[in-house]
Design an enzyme around this catalytic site. Structure first.
Site, mmCIF file in Angstrom:
data_model
loop_
_atom_site.group_PDB
_atom_site.id
_atom_site.type_symbol
_atom_site.label_atom_id
_atom_site.label_comp_id
_atom_site.label_asym_id
_atom_site.label_seq_id
_atom_site.Cartn_x
_atom_site.Cartn_y
_atom_site.Cartn_z
ATOM 1 N N GLU A 1 82.689 103.951 70.112
ATOM 2 C CA GLU A 1 82.887 103.859 71.561
ATOM 3 C C GLU A 1 84.350 103.583 71.906
ATOM 4 O OE1 GLU A 1 79.913 100.952 72.765
ATOM 5 O OE2 GLU A 1 78.475 102.556 73.123
ATOM 6 N N GLU B 1 72.941 106.364 70.523
ATOM 7 C CA GLU B 1 72.378 105.048 70.852
ATOM 8 C C GLU B 1 71.469 105.213 72.055
ATOM 9 O OE1 GLU B 1 75.145 101.880 71.459
ATOM 10 O OE2 GLU B 1 76.064 102.060 69.481
#
Length: 650
Positions: A181, A261
């Site tokens: 991320e 995710e």
């Protein structure tokens, strides 16, 4: 992604024709899919963090994941878990990553490895080792030379260990994530990502699929994606699946759709309610994802436990509890839940479910109450906790400057004047990281971002003791360079306190001494039960009943009328308890740390107030967890961080 992976499918056919088996895994940009051994492939994966599950239970959890219909697992590699001190590596016991990969392979599960160096994961400092901060000017997660030098050295240890476990080398690893991320981080340093890509290719070769993960928006992908790394996204249930995958298409016009995710629950913070996400919401969105032919990883499939001091924190500073249950399909203790079977049913619509029995939920046993006795306050046993004595400094030093990366440090100075009337002790720059237990004439607490001032009294020359607890380093965002201890000066009225004696405390190493007590144990003082007490140690014995089959079993420990502290059983650091703040009231105790042949030794460090001076000095072992108690400490609404983080993944 390297398009040279495409011809591997044809090569595999030739090798098969010659009866030479060849394992390949790559990306076919024409069919918008992964290709495994020459055939289109879609993974349905679940996250499990080996660092949050005892090695003893790895096989049980992996088999339950397999029986849910998953064909892969995803796991993070926490750098600080394996290199706790610079140049000191540990891959043994619960840290035996290669054994974990072997078990996954034997279970028939492929592995998606998230190798870092940064992982977030609600783990201390996002997996980065605290010793990096010894260079105070370091810019983490950037092309800063000091940071990159440390990363290169670490990856030079980790990645060669992983290479034999890559799929084309006969192992289970089909993909390796680079960073994590990164588009949510302030640095936006493409040179950093290019350096990581070079390091990973150097050690792993050109055949393995390398990828990135970012929030499902062009904003996040702008700084998170890089040519040569396949860009995937993550997003929560209940959102617009089409819009989320369109964001991925902005970086990857062709290739497989991937949600790396897909959140089955959410993280908790002390003082806030336990987050619960309905099974129906998750099942509905999972069905939408799979109906599109997309690949998905369920984060988490089992959350596990932040044993010892491994929990992370978020800003504005909120630390995460010991339980990382996450409201996942498998509970913290690996129990089968209603959510497990709801998601298994959806998965069964797209993958053939394995035949055979699902391993049952493990039995739990309520061993009952255990009486503790006070060993002594932290100050009274200071010589055992800090055998090398204090470090002297004009001004306070941080944990990192003391090379004390976790736990507790005692700061001591003398009161420079008589404080016969209540006098203000304060941290004017919010410099207590993270919670300080103040002892002089009476007790009090200073807390980061919440309680920056208390009144004290005492005579000139009296010891002012400040026990500072590291409650977990920030794991997400720009503030993960999170220094601990007294990171700025304290003042008494307007005067800066100086001339400190600083004691790094090796409590984990000293726990075995407490089991046997001390020749001259101090008498317990009886005082106002509402007042703070000096932090103190208590010990007791748990004897497992004889004549009962299959003992020991898993259990949970509860702290009736205790306030906040840490607990060890047989020297194993179970983690923090904080029933006064909640929502977690019990800690998971896995059976593998218990024994039935001899008594089990228990040590508790209570930091604020025990029940021992006014009622029974007991803790209790129960067979049911309580991690969702209603807590009056703060507003019952989710903290802003939770809402903002959730929205960023929609």
């Amino acid at each position: 992604m390297l398009r040279l992976l495409l011809p591997l499918a044809g090569l595999a056919e030739l090798l098969r024709a010659a009866n030479i088996p060849q394992r390949t895994f790559g990306i076919d940009y024409d069919c918008n899919c992964f290709v495994k051994d020459g055939h289109p492939f879609r993974y349905i994966s679940g996250s499990i963090h080996y660092s949050r599950v005892p090695r003893y239970y790895w096989k049980d959890r992996l088999l339950k994941m397999k029986m849910a219909g998953l064909n892969a697992i995803q796991t993070y590699v926490p750098w600080n878990y394996h290199e706790p001190q610079m140049g000191v590596y540990d891959f043994s016991g619960d840290r035996d990553l290669e054994y974990f990969l072997q078990l996954a392979s034997e279970t028939g599960l492929l592995v998606i490895l998230r190798a870092g160096p940064y992982i977030c994961a609600e783990w201390d400092m996002g997996g980065l080792p605290a010793w990096l901060l010894e260079k105070e000017s370091i810019v983490l997660r950037s092309s800063d030379s000091d940071y990159l030098t440390a990363v290169e050295k670490w990856m030079g240890v980790l990645l060669p260990k992983m290479k034999p476990h890559l799929y084309h080398n006969g192992g289970p690893i089909i993909m390796v994530q680079v960073e994590n991320e990164y588009g949510s981080y302030f640095a936006c340093d493409y040179d950093y990502l290019r350096s990581l890509l070079k390091i990973f290719r150097q050690h792993l070769g050109d055949e393995v699929v390398l990828f990135t993960t970012d929030g499902a928006s062009q904003f996040h992908l702008k700084c998170g994606a890089l040519q040569g790394l396949y860009a995937t996204v993550d997003f929560a249930p209940g959102g617009n699946v089409t819009a989320a995958f369109l964001a991925q298409r902005s970086s990857e016009p062709t290739g497989p759709l991937v949600n790396s995710e897909f959140y089955t629950g959410w993280l908790d913070h002390w003082g806030h309610r336990h987050i619960v996400v309905p099974s129906e919401t998750i099942a509905k969105t999972l069905n939408e994802i799979l109906a599109r032919g997309a690949n998905v990883n369920l984060y988490m499939f089992i959350g596990g436990t932040n044993f010892a001091y491994w929990n992370g924190a978020n800003m504005p500073y909120m630390s995460q509890p010991t339980s990382y249950d996450y409201d996942a399909p498998l509970s913290e203790a690996g129990d089968l839940t209603e959510k497990y079977f709801a998601l298994r049913e959806v998965i069964g619509m797209y993958n053939q479910l394995p035949e055979g029995l699902i391993p049952p939920t493990t039995s739990k046993f309520a061993y009952g109450r255990v009486r503790l006795q006070k060993v002594g306050t932290v100050v009274e046993v200071l010589d055992r906790l800090s055998p090398s004595g204090p470090v002297k400094s004009t001004y306070p030093l941080t944990f990192v400057q003391l090379k004390q990366y976790f736990g507790f440090v005692l700061y001591r100075t003398k009161l420079p004047k008589n404080c016969t009337e209540p006098t203000q002790l304060s941290s004017p720059f919010d410099g207590v990281h993270d919670r300080a237990y103040v002892s002089v004439d009476g007790q009090g607490v200073l807390e980061r971002g919440k309680s920056l001032m208390i009144n004290i009294t005492g005579n000139a020359g009296a010891n002012l003791d400040i026990l500072v607890e590291n409650m977990g380093r920030v794991n997400f965002g720009r503030f993960n360079n999170d220094f601990k201890g007294l990171v700025s000066n304290l003042t008494l009225d307007e005067d800066i306190l100086v001339e400190w004696e600083i004691y790094p405390l090796n409590i984990d190493g000293a726990v075995n001494h407490f089991i046997h007590g001390y020749p001259d144990q101090p008498k317990r003082s009886v005082g106002n039960p509402q007042s703070y007490e000096a932090p103190a140690f208590y010990t007791g014995i748990l004897s497992i009943p004889g004549g009962i089959p299959d003992l020991p079993q898993d259990t949970y420990v509860k702290f009736p009328d205790w306030t906040k502290g840490q607990i060890w059983i047989n020297g194993f650091n179970l983690g923090r308890y904080w029933p006064a703040r909640g929502p977690q009231l019990t800690l998971f105790v896995p059976r593998n740390i218990l024994v039935s042949s001899v008594p089990n030794n228990i040590t508790v460090l209570e930091l604020e107030h025990s029940p021992c001076s006014t009622q029974l000095c007991d803790i209790e072992f129960v067979d049911t967890p309580i991690i969702n108690a209603t807590t009056p400490y703060e507003n019952d609404a989710p903290p802003l961080f939770v809402r903002d983080m959730w929205l960023s993944h929609l």
